[in-house]
Design a protein around this motif. Structure first.
Motif, short mmCIF file in Angstrom:
data_model
loop_
_atom_site.label_atom_id
_atom_site.label_comp_id
_atom_site.label_asym_id
_atom_site.label_seq_id
_atom_site.Cartn_x
_atom_site.Cartn_y
_atom_site.Cartn_z
N ILE A 173 0.85 -1.19 0.00
CA ILE A 173 0.00 0.00 0.00
C ILE A 173 0.89 1.25 0.00
CG2 ILE A 173 -1.78 -1.26 1.27
CD1 ILE A 173 -1.14 0.51 3.69
N ARG A 174 0.30 2.42 -0.20
CA ARG A 174 1.03 3.68 -0.14
C ARG A 174 0.31 4.64 0.80
NH1 ARG A 174 4.10 0.75 -1.95
NH2 ARG A 174 5.34 0.88 -3.86
N LEU A 175 1.09 5.38 1.59
CA LEU A 175 0.57 6.36 2.52
C LEU A 175 1.05 7.75 2.10
CD1 LEU A 175 1.33 4.57 5.92
CD2 LEU A 175 -0.70 4.36 4.47
N GLY A 176 0.11 8.70 2.02
CA GLY A 176 0.44 10.09 1.67
C GLY A 176 0.38 10.98 2.89
N PRO A 177 1.51 11.34 3.48
CA PRO A 177 1.49 12.14 4.72
C PRO A 177 0.72 13.45 4.60
CG PRO A 177 3.68 11.23 4.33
CD PRO A 177 2.87 10.94 3.10
N ASP A 178 0.84 14.16 3.47
CA ASP A 178 0.14 15.44 3.33
C ASP A 178 -1.37 15.25 3.39
OD1 ASP A 178 2.51 16.77 3.18
OD2 ASP A 178 2.41 17.16 1.01
N ARG A 179 -1.87 14.26 2.67
CA ARG A 179 -3.31 13.99 2.68
C ARG A 179 -3.77 13.57 4.07
NH1 ARG A 179 -5.98 11.57 -2.71
NH2 ARG A 179 -4.84 12.74 -4.30
N LEU A 180 -3.00 12.70 4.71
CA LEU A 180 -3.36 12.26 6.05
C LEU A 180 -3.42 13.44 7.01
CD1 LEU A 180 -1.16 9.02 6.23
CD2 LEU A 180 -3.66 9.08 6.28
N ALA A 181 -2.42 14.32 6.91
CA ALA A 181 -2.39 15.48 7.81
C ALA A 181 -3.58 16.40 7.58
CB ALA A 181 -1.08 16.24 7.62
N ARG A 182 -3.98 16.59 6.32
CA ARG A 182 -5.13 17.45 6.02
C ARG A 182 -6.42 16.91 6.66
NH1 ARG A 182 -3.03 17.82 0.63
NH2 ARG A 182 -4.66 16.43 -0.14
N HIS A 183 -6.46 15.60 6.86
CA HIS A 183 -7.65 15.00 7.46
C HIS A 183 -7.46 14.75 8.95
CE1 HIS A 183 -8.60 14.32 3.22
NE2 HIS A 183 -9.85 14.14 3.61
N GLY A 184 -6.41 15.33 9.53
CA GLY A 184 -6.19 15.22 10.96
C GLY A 184 -5.83 13.82 11.42
N VAL A 185 -5.24 13.03 10.51
CA VAL A 185 -4.86 11.66 10.85
C VAL A 185 -3.39 11.64 11.24
CG1 VAL A 185 -4.67 9.29 10.03
CG2 VAL A 185 -6.58 10.73 9.26
N PRO A 186 -3.06 11.21 12.43
CA PRO A 186 -1.65 11.10 12.81
C PRO A 186 -0.90 10.15 11.87
CG PRO A 186 -3.08 10.83 14.71
CD PRO A 186 -3.96 10.80 13.51
N VAL A 187 0.22 10.61 11.37
CA VAL A 187 0.99 9.81 10.42
C VAL A 187 1.88 8.84 11.19
CG1 VAL A 187 2.63 9.89 8.51
CG2 VAL A 187 0.95 11.72 8.79
N PRO A 188 1.83 7.56 10.87
CA PRO A 188 2.69 6.61 11.58
C PRO A 188 4.16 6.86 11.26
CG PRO A 188 1.62 5.56 9.71
CD PRO A 188 1.00 6.92 9.84
N ARG A 189 5.02 6.42 12.15
CA ARG A 189 6.46 6.59 11.95
C ARG A 189 6.97 5.54 10.97
NH1 ARG A 189 9.09 8.00 17.91
NH2 ARG A 189 7.93 9.95 18.24
N LEU A 190 6.89 5.89 9.71
CA LEU A 190 7.31 4.98 8.65
C LEU A 190 8.13 5.77 7.64
CD1 LEU A 190 3.94 3.10 8.06
CD2 LEU A 190 6.00 2.10 9.05
N SER A 191 8.97 5.07 6.93
CA SER A 191 9.75 5.67 5.84
C SER A 191 9.86 4.62 4.74
CB SER A 191 11.13 6.09 6.34
OG SER A 191 11.84 4.96 6.83
N GLY A 192 10.59 4.96 3.69
CA GLY A 192 10.79 4.01 2.60
C GLY A 192 9.70 4.09 1.55
N ARG A 193 9.60 3.06 0.73
CA ARG A 193 8.76 3.10 -0.47
C ARG A 193 7.27 3.21 -0.15
NH1 ARG A 193 6.69 -2.08 -1.15
NH2 ARG A 193 7.72 -3.71 0.06
N ILE A 194 6.86 2.85 1.05
CA ILE A 194 5.43 2.87 1.36
C ILE A 194 4.91 4.29 1.53
CG2 ILE A 194 5.61 2.78 3.90
CD1 ILE A 194 3.42 0.66 3.87
N VAL A 195 5.81 5.27 1.74
CA VAL A 195 5.41 6.65 2.02
C VAL A 195 5.68 7.53 0.80
CG1 VAL A 195 5.77 8.64 3.53
CG2 VAL A 195 5.92 6.32 4.47
N THR A 196 4.65 8.25 0.32
CA THR A 196 4.83 9.17 -0.79
C THR A 196 3.70 10.18 -0.82
OG1 THR A 196 5.05 9.38 -3.21
CG2 THR A 196 3.60 7.65 -2.41
N ASP A 197 4.03 11.42 -1.21
CA ASP A 197 3.01 12.45 -1.44
C ASP A 197 2.81 12.70 -2.94
OD1 ASP A 197 1.99 13.25 1.10
OD2 ASP A 197 3.93 14.17 1.55
N ASP A 198 3.42 11.88 -3.77
CA ASP A 198 3.27 12.01 -5.21
C ASP A 198 1.84 11.62 -5.59
OD1 ASP A 198 3.21 11.60 -7.98
OD2 ASP A 198 5.31 11.02 -8.06
N GLU A 199 1.05 12.59 -6.02
CA GLU A 199 -0.35 12.34 -6.35
C GLU A 199 -0.50 11.28 -7.44
OE1 GLU A 199 -3.04 15.29 -8.52
OE2 GLU A 199 -3.65 15.54 -6.42
#
Length: 502
Positions: free
Chosen positions: A393-419
């Motif tokens: 799966i992929r997680l978008g920190p910017d989108r999560l933050a806009r919805h007030g969702v705490p972003v888990p402490r993750l890095s690497g390929r699973i994390v991206t803000d590329d729309e």
């Protein structure tokens, strides 16, 4: 000096089959033409729609498709429906010469890396014929669980030319480990001191201070240089390396062989993040009130190498209530349900509505037919989804933050803000993959999307989904680009003409 004849995988399979299951020799021979057409259809889809560097152009007419090669040669065949799942291509003409075997066509094309690709196509064809020859009679009973439906799927990936390729597996090993052959598999155990563990690794998989990691017997025989203890029985699922323990968890093993696009294993990154990702997604789904359940990761363990690790997951059937059944989306065509009036639109409404709401919140699922299951009520109405295997799966920190969702402490390929990357992940798996395969053609997919669209959440993602070309993994480009890591993509035409009103 005459050129040596290419290795004939179909004949080699026939020889092995005669030694281990001679009663299937005649059914195997009878299944070969259909298996060739199934693989050739998938290959022709790629030739018609993927950005292969040795293709100069394509010409579509009312009676077919012509593919223009950069060396001046021409390929001719039927129009290539990018969403079709029926085996409608029985031959392709290269400079007027007919080819019915996909591996022979690729060899004749003489493209870079074509030799290894042709070998995998031949293996895909022969394995598909073997699966068809050993097809289980009838259908699963009324009380069948999701695993029984998985073991009914004989043709593998609906769009990949290497849909049933299992390089390194003998015919005997296919019967011993392939889910469609319905075997019982005895997993082994490797004791590891100082293993990397996340989640709650169960006591029955521990020996004092050592962690017992389940291993697939093929892995034990061909890859591992370690002492393997006798383990326990399990039933293989459609991913081959994941197995269901009776009345227990699903076990994802590090079966490091090439299945379709890439060599599968379980990285230390996946072991470390499995529990965090599982808990985060399950909590987010509950917070959003979505008709979706996540098969939680119970535990993950590894020895620090990608070929010795395992993940334990809860079984998806735990999310079906009384009178309900859980069916993998890849098996839906076997149920006959997509042919019912309005059923595919109802399923598309459920799947797309859920996927788009999660995407808006910042999570892109890889919701292809293997990862996604649907819960049906007593009248076979789709009521909720079940998602498993969170590694891609992929997680978008910017989108999560806009919805007030705490972003888990993750890095690497699973994390991206590329729309584009987020949309590709969901649209390529769910629409160009799962929904396309469930409906079976561009026309049927268009009808399902048009009937579902008025009820979908009005987001920018929805407009992109309905109005722009649909992303799909360029599966053949990936197989012919061994030096390029990661996914590569193509764009498929929308399955209709003109924009849809929103």
């Amino acid at each position: 000096m005459p050129r040596p004849r290419p290795y004939d995988t179909e004949a080699a399979f026939a020889g092995e089959l005669n030694g281990v299951r001679p009663e299937l020799s005649a059914p195997y021979a009878a299944a070969l033409p259909g298996a060739r057409a199934a693989v050739l259809t998938r290959l022709w889809r790629a030739l018609g729609h993927e950005p292969l560097p040795w293709i100069a152009g394509r010409e579509v007419s009312s009676d077919g498709l012509t593919v223009l090669l950069r060396d001046g040669r021409r390929l001719r065949g039927p129009c290539a429906d990018p969403y079709a799942t029926d085996a409608y291509v029985t031959e392709v003409l290269l400079e007027g010469r007919p080819y019915t075997r996909p591996e022979a066509l690729v060899r004749a094309l003489g493209v870079p890396h074509g030799g290894s690709f042709a070998a995998e196509l031949a293996h895909s064809t022969a394995s598909s014929a073997l699966s068809r020859a050993d097809r289980a009679p009838g259908g699963p009973g009324a009380g069948a669980d999701s695993g029984e439906w998985e073991r009914r799927i004989v043709d593998g990936h609906p769009y990949h030319p290497c849909c049933r390729a299992r390089p390194g597996f003998s015919v005997a090993e296919q019967f011993a480990y392939g889910p469609e052959h319905r075997p019982e598999v005895r997993l082994g155990l490797v004791a590891v001191r100082d293993a990397l563990v996340s989640g709650a690794w169960p006591a029955w998989l521990r020996d004092g201070e050592r962690t017992l990691i389940p291993v697939h017997p093929w892995q034990a025989a061909h890859v591992l240089d370690a002492e393997v203890r006798p383990g326990f029985a399990a039933q293989p699922l459609m991913s081959l390396r994941t197995l269901a323990v009776p009345d227990g968890p699903h076990v994802k093993t590090a079966l490091s062989t090439r299945l379709t696009s890439s060599v599968r294993d379980i990285s230390a990154y996946s072991v470390r993040t499995a529990q965090t990702v599982s808990a985060f997604l399950a909590d987010l789904v509950e917070r959003l009130g979505l008709p979706l359940r996540v098969t939680r990761t119970l535990g993950a363990a590894g020895a620090g190498t990608p070929d010795l690790a395992a993940v334990l997951r809860e079984p998806p059937d735990a999310h079906a209530g009384p009178g309900e059944r859980c069916v993998p989306v890849a098996a839906l065509p076997l149920t006959g349900l997509p042919g019912r009036p309005g059923w595919s639109a109802a399923f598309a409404r459920l799947a797309l509505g859920t996927g788009l709401r999660l995407l808006e919140a910042g999570v892109a699922l890889e919701a292809h037919g293997q990862n996604l299951l649907v819960v049906l009520d007593a009248s076979d109405t789709p009521v909720r989804l079940v998602y498993r295997d969170l590694a891609d799966i992929r997680l978008g920190p910017d989108r999560l933050a806009r919805h007030g969702v705490p972003v888990p402490r993750l890095s690497g390929r699973i994390v991206t803000d590329d729309e584009s990357a987020l949309r590709r992940k969901l649209f390529g798996s769910l629409v160009a993959g799962a929904l396309g395969a469930v409906t079976g053609s561009a026309a049927a997919l268009a009808e399902a999307l048009e009937n579902a669209a008025p009820d979908l959440p009005r987001t920018a993602d929805l407009r992109a989904l309905l109005d722009e070309p649909l992303p799909a993994k360029a599966l053949t480009v990936m197989r012919l680009s061994p030096g390029t890591p990661g996914d590569q993509w193509t764009l498929l035409p929308q399955p209709r003409c003109g924009p849809r009103p929103l």
